[in-house]
Each structure stands twice: as C-alpha cells, then as structure tokens.
Design a protein around this motif. Sequence first.
Motif, PDB file in Angstrom:
ATOM      1  N   VAL A  86       0.856  -1.181   0.000  1.00 13.28           N
ATOM      2  CA  VAL A  86       0.000   0.000   0.000  1.00 13.28           C
ATOM      3  C   VAL A  86       0.896   1.236   0.000  1.00 13.28           C
ATOM      4  O   VAL A  86       1.805   1.372   0.829  1.00 13.28           O
ATOM      5  CB  VAL A  86      -0.923   0.010   1.241  1.00 13.28           C
ATOM      6  N   GLY A  87       0.684   2.104  -0.961  1.00 12.37           N
ATOM      7  CA  GLY A  87       1.505   3.307  -1.081  1.00 12.37           C
ATOM      8  C   GLY A  87       2.737   3.145  -1.934  1.00 12.37           C
ATOM      9  O   GLY A  87       3.491   4.089  -2.132  1.00 12.37           O
ATOM     10  N   GLY A  88       2.967   1.929  -2.440  1.00 16.30           N
ATOM     11  CA  GLY A  88       4.165   1.690  -3.226  1.00 16.30           C
ATOM     12  C   GLY A  88       5.381   1.489  -2.336  1.00 16.30           C
ATOM     13  O   GLY A  88       5.284   1.396  -1.108  1.00 16.30           O
ATOM     14  N   ASN A  89       6.549   1.428  -2.948  1.00 11.00           N
ATOM     15  CA  ASN A  89       7.770   1.067  -2.238  1.00 11.00           C
ATOM     16  C   ASN A  89       8.641   2.252  -1.814  1.00 11.00           C
ATOM     17  O   ASN A  89       9.698   2.054  -1.218  1.00 11.00           O
ATOM     18  CB  ASN A  89       8.605   0.116  -3.095  1.00 11.00           C
ATOM     19  N   TYR A 146      -1.332   7.891  -0.449  1.00 11.41           N
ATOM     20  CA  TYR A 146      -1.414   6.797   0.524  1.00 11.41           C
ATOM     21  C   TYR A 146      -2.865   6.507   0.902  1.00 11.41           C
ATOM     22  O   TYR A 146      -3.283   5.349   0.993  1.00 11.41           O
ATOM     23  CB  TYR A 146      -0.612   7.177   1.761  1.00 11.41           C
ATOM     24  N   ILE A 147      -3.642   7.558   1.095  1.00 11.40           N
ATOM     25  CA  ILE A 147      -5.065   7.404   1.430  1.00 11.40           C
ATOM     26  C   ILE A 147      -5.801   6.666   0.320  1.00 11.40           C
ATOM     27  O   ILE A 147      -6.560   5.711   0.562  1.00 11.40           O
ATOM     28  CB  ILE A 147      -5.690   8.792   1.679  1.00 11.40           C
ATOM     29  N   ARG A 148      -5.582   7.094  -0.917  1.00 10.64           N
ATOM     30  CA  ARG A 148      -6.273   6.457  -2.046  1.00 10.64           C
ATOM     31  C   ARG A 148      -5.817   5.002  -2.219  1.00 10.64           C
ATOM     32  O   ARG A 148      -6.605   4.139  -2.609  1.00 10.64           O
ATOM     33  CB  ARG A 148      -5.999   7.244  -3.326  1.00 10.64           C
ATOM     34  N   TRP A 149      -4.561   4.729  -1.906  1.00 11.27           N
ATOM     35  CA  TRP A 149      -4.041   3.360  -2.047  1.00 11.27           C
ATOM     36  C   TRP A 149      -4.693   2.441  -1.016  1.00 11.27           C
ATOM     37  O   TRP A 149      -5.041   1.294  -1.308  1.00 11.27           O
ATOM     38  CB  TRP A 149      -2.529   3.369  -1.878  1.00 11.27           C
ATOM     39  N   LEU A 182      -8.855  -6.422  -1.346  1.00 13.32           N
ATOM     40  CA  LEU A 182      -7.800  -7.225  -1.950  1.00 13.32           C
ATOM     41  C   LEU A 182      -6.945  -7.794  -0.818  1.00 13.32           C
ATOM     42  O   LEU A 182      -6.916  -7.223   0.274  1.00 13.32           O
ATOM     43  CB  LEU A 182      -6.918  -6.373  -2.865  1.00 13.32           C
ATOM     44  N   PRO A 183      -6.231  -8.904  -1.044  1.00 13.72           N
ATOM     45  CA  PRO A 183      -5.210  -9.274  -0.058  1.00 13.72           C
ATOM     46  C   PRO A 183      -4.310  -8.055   0.162  1.00 13.72           C
ATOM     47  O   PRO A 183      -3.870  -7.420  -0.798  1.00 13.72           O
ATOM     48  CB  PRO A 183      -4.473 -10.425  -0.736  1.00 13.72           C
ATOM     49  N   MET A 184      -4.081  -7.713   1.406  1.00 17.17           N
ATOM     50  CA  MET A 184      -3.445  -6.424   1.703  1.00 17.17           C
ATOM     51  C   MET A 184      -2.036  -6.611   2.259  1.00 17.17           C
ATOM     52  O   MET A 184      -1.802  -7.455   3.110  1.00 17.17           O
ATOM     53  CB  MET A 184      -4.295  -5.631   2.693  1.00 17.17           C
ATOM     54  N   GLN A 185      -1.114  -5.803   1.737  1.00 20.71           N
ATOM     55  CA  GLN A 185       0.270  -5.809   2.194  1.00 20.71           C
ATOM     56  C   GLN A 185       0.684  -4.388   2.508  1.00 20.71           C
ATOM     57  O   GLN A 185       0.587  -3.505   1.654  1.00 20.71           O
ATOM     58  CB  GLN A 185       1.181  -6.406   1.118  1.00 20.71           C
ATOM     59  N   LEU A 186       1.105  -4.146   3.737  1.00 20.69           N
ATOM     60  CA  LEU A 186       1.529  -2.826   4.175  1.00 20.69           C
ATOM     61  C   LEU A 186       2.981  -2.860   4.620  1.00 20.69           C
ATOM     62  O   LEU A 186       3.468  -3.879   5.105  1.00 20.69           O
ATOM     63  CB  LEU A 186       0.665  -2.335   5.340  1.00 20.69           C
TER      64      LEU A 186
END
Length: 583
Positions: free
Chosen positions: A414-417, A436-439, A446-450
């Motif tokens: 979420v938010g990219g790298n 970040y909010i929109r991501w 979706l399966p979520m990765q933060l």
Amino acid sequence: MVNESRWYGGAELFDSHYVSTATSGSIIPMQPFISSDIFASETKLGGILQALWLNSQGWSVSADSNSDKMVPLWVSFRDTSDNNYSSTALCLRGSYQSYSSRSCHRGLQDPSDPSPCPPLQLSYTVCKDNNLLTSWTRYQQQIPYNTSSPDRTALEKPIWSTWAEYKVFINQSAVLDYARRIVLSGYPHSVLEIDDRWSSSYGDFTFDTVKFPDPVAMIRELHSLNFSVMLWVTPFCDLDATVFEEGLQHRYWVLNSTTTAIDQPWKAYPVRWWENNRTGSAVLDVTNPAAMQWFTGRLRRLQLAMGVDGFKLDAGEVVYTPPLTDPHASYFNPLVFRNLTQPLQYTSLYASIANELGGFTEVRAAWHTQRNRNFVRVMDLDSVWGEKDGLGSVIPRVLLLGTLGYRFVLPDMVGGNGYGARGDLLFRGAPPAELYIRWLQCNLLLPMQLSIPPWRYRNDSLYSTVLQTASTVFRARERLLLFYRNAIRDAVFLGEPLARPMWFEAPEDPNSLGVEDQYLVGRWVVVAPVLQLHAVSRSVYLPPGRWVACSRVVKGESEEVETREVKGRNVSMSWKEMTLGKS
C-alpha cells in the motif's frame, strides 16, 4: 476479430492496462515471450505471464508453450516499429533468436552439424466462444487447481513487511519495535515479512548474528503478538557465502562450462541481479532435482528449528538466469528447457518451490503454476499516481493475473515502495499522504500488504485523515468479511479469482468490457476507488441488478438514495463510497 475487439491477457507490464484495443492500451514491442523485471526494463514482459489472449467477442488465442516440438515464441501488440512484423494488434511469431546459441536446434547436437534444421513450427490455437466469460471459463476449467489457499489469516488480515519502511536497514530491535507499534496502534495483522538483509550473506539462510543476536527469541515474541513470520529469499548465492562451496561441489549452481574439464575445478556461472550487478552471484540450478531438494530442505530447517512460518520467494525471472544463448551456461539437465526453446521452465520450477513450504508463501514470477496455493505478487510498485507502475496499475494488474488463472494475487505494498529518483532501491521515501489514502481505499477487499505505516505521516497536515482512512478501511474489511470469505471459497473450489472484472457479471453488456479501474469481490461487492490526484468523485459501472451502498447511501447525480436499480450503466459516487453490495 482483432481491430474491433478489446483484448485481455498475456503478461504483466510496466505501463499497465487491463483492456487493450488496436488503438489504445498496452504497447508491446516485438520480443521473446520470457519473464523479465519490468521495474528495471519498462518495455519488457513481466515476471508473471501466460501465452493466452482473450477478446471481447469470445475469441481466444493460446500458443503452445509446453511441447518438445514448439518454436520459441515472440510476441508484440500494437508494435508499428518493426517493418517486418508491424501490426496494430496481436502478433505472434517463432524465432530461435535470443533463445539458444545453437545454429541448429534439433536436440542438443553440435552447432557445427551440417544437417539442415527442421522447419519452424509455431503452434497456436484459436477458439470462438459465445462471449468473453465462456471463453475464459473454457480455459480456466483446464487448470487442475489445488483445492487449498494461502493461509486464511494472511488472506483476511494485512501482511506487514519491513521492506518499504526499512529497506535493507533492518535489525532485531527495529523489527520488534515495528511489530509492537503495529499492535499498539490497533492495526489488524497476520504476517510480518522480514525482508532483504536479514541473512549474513545472500544464499546463506542464517540470520546475521550482529543484526539479529537472538532470532529465536525475536520470532517467539512475534508469534506472541499474533504475527506469523516470513523471510525473504532468492535463488542467488554470494561467491563468499558459507554454502557456496557446498553448492558448487554438488552442482547445485548453474555452472560455467568453460571450466568443467576434468583437470579444472568447476566454477559457477555469474548472474548479475539488482543486489549484485558487478561481480555477479551463483544461481540455483532448478534443473537438478538434488539442488531443489537441498534448497527446499534448508528452508524447511528454518521452519522447524526457528519457527519461521513461510517465505517470500523473490526473483525467478528468466532475465536473472544464465541465458540459453550462452554456450558456456551449463545446466544439470538442459533437456528441461524443451529442446532449448523454453527458458520459462526456470520460472515455473522455481515458483513450484512455494508449493512445498506451506500456506505462507509468495512469488513474483510464475508460468504455468496457477494450480498452486501460494500468493503471486505483482511487480514492485512505485509511489506515484497513474498506470505506469503506480496506483493506477494496481487494479489492471490484479485483474490481468486473475484472468490468466491466478486466484490469489497480492497487489504489493500500500503506497508503493517509496523508491528514490532513478530507481534508487534503498531510498526510504513515502508517498504523498493523499496517494497513501487512495491506495488504502483501493486495497479495501484485496489481499493487503503494508509496510509504510500510517504513523509516517505524523508531521503531515493530512495525518488525521490518514488515521481516519486506515481505521475506516480496516473496519470496512471486517464488516464485509462474509462476502470476502465467500470469494475465497469460490477461488479454492471453483478456481475463480478473488478480484474479478465487471464482465464476470455482465459478459453481454458492452459497457462492462472496458472497465479496468474497479473490481468485483465474488459476485456481490463492487469496489470502485478514486484513483486520480485531487479527485473527490468518480463514475462507477454497475452490472445489471439491484445494488445498495455498503454505507447505506449512494450519492447520485442529483439525489441521495439507499438503493438503485441499474441496467449496466455508470453512476456518479462521492469519494467516500468505495463499495456497493448487491441485494
């Protein structure tokens, strides 16, 4: 069939479009159909690919990619740069160029053999079905799916990773502080992935004793905080790693054939990759069954001895393997590569390791491995807006991989790298708060990765909005969990992707066929996030039926209503209304 249709399939791309036509969407220059790193080479095909293309009129094209008689496949789409193969749509051709060094490609014969080469035989199948959905279903029913899934907690609750937040600057104290703060913040969690540089050397699956003085105690505490633990691994090995000589002695690495004479010691073929682009590293020889058992066995020992739960298997793309074009690249069993015409066998065999290591595994390169239970992760995303490796590419990539038959797609961080300028992989940046909010909203179901946590924005004027959005998204995931679990069940037993395109519910509606910025979860929930900078509303396509906003009110063009009967048309929604449920 071609110029009037929308096309779907093929491969993950840097400039991501789920839907393409003869005049819009993806552009693929003529190139070998092999897996590459699209973050490093933007015009190449990505790490997850399948020689399958479907179109909106019910046609499908699939190339024979798993036969001893096949010819190396090349592909292009809307490539007008090559006068010999110019096309405004899909073009397939066969060529040994860029696949093998041998001048004649009958088996493994000597290149100097003067006998004539066999004719090129490009094999492909064209089918016509009633519509796009029946075409996809016919293909999907040929996949012998494993009726299992990634661990359910990893599917339902966010996976947290050290990568984007810390890059390679990790240690035991940082990992534990990170995990404790996630818990104290009240954020849901399932897994903590300890990424690059936990080990002493690449290839040594042992914790760096300086950075991680007591990894067993660390993992024990992470488990007490209800984190499962995954470790980042690759097929590469430093030439000064502890296990390098053992691997060399037993031919577990791909060798350099110029040094395999009886009176000379073996040497590994040096492969250059993003963490060693100078001297190169040894790479696992997946054509050697003993090497595969050795590699997998070492990972299992980490699970048994230290309590590690799973692994993030990075790399595996053909571009990071000794090329078949080099006569000095010596694989243990080159026959695996189908008459030296299919280097993608490396990608497939490496990805298959994940299926041996339980429910906490992910890969980023895959070919013909749809049946497996593991996550497939889209390629690293950058912290930018738009379809070029940014937020706008999340849904197109997820829908594409689902169309290719991969059920459990992990849409990256979420938010990219948070990478830096000119592809600086070690820069510890963060996306703008609005992005970040929109991501977060985009990843709702979706399966979520933060990795980059909400508290990174504590000095930002939008900090309270970031916290509120995170709380809202996590609560909404919990509220919609029943729908999500039903979609998981359908993925396990029916082979349907978790996130589906709109045409799954309305294959006869032309309006459904071009939608690539929203997704269905099962058959009951539409997620339509706002993906544009500074936008506060968007148009939403709803399949025919009766739909209700999950927060009870849909903000329409001129009125507020709780439900709305729609017939496959677009409606306007406020930015807060991210989901619609079917009644």
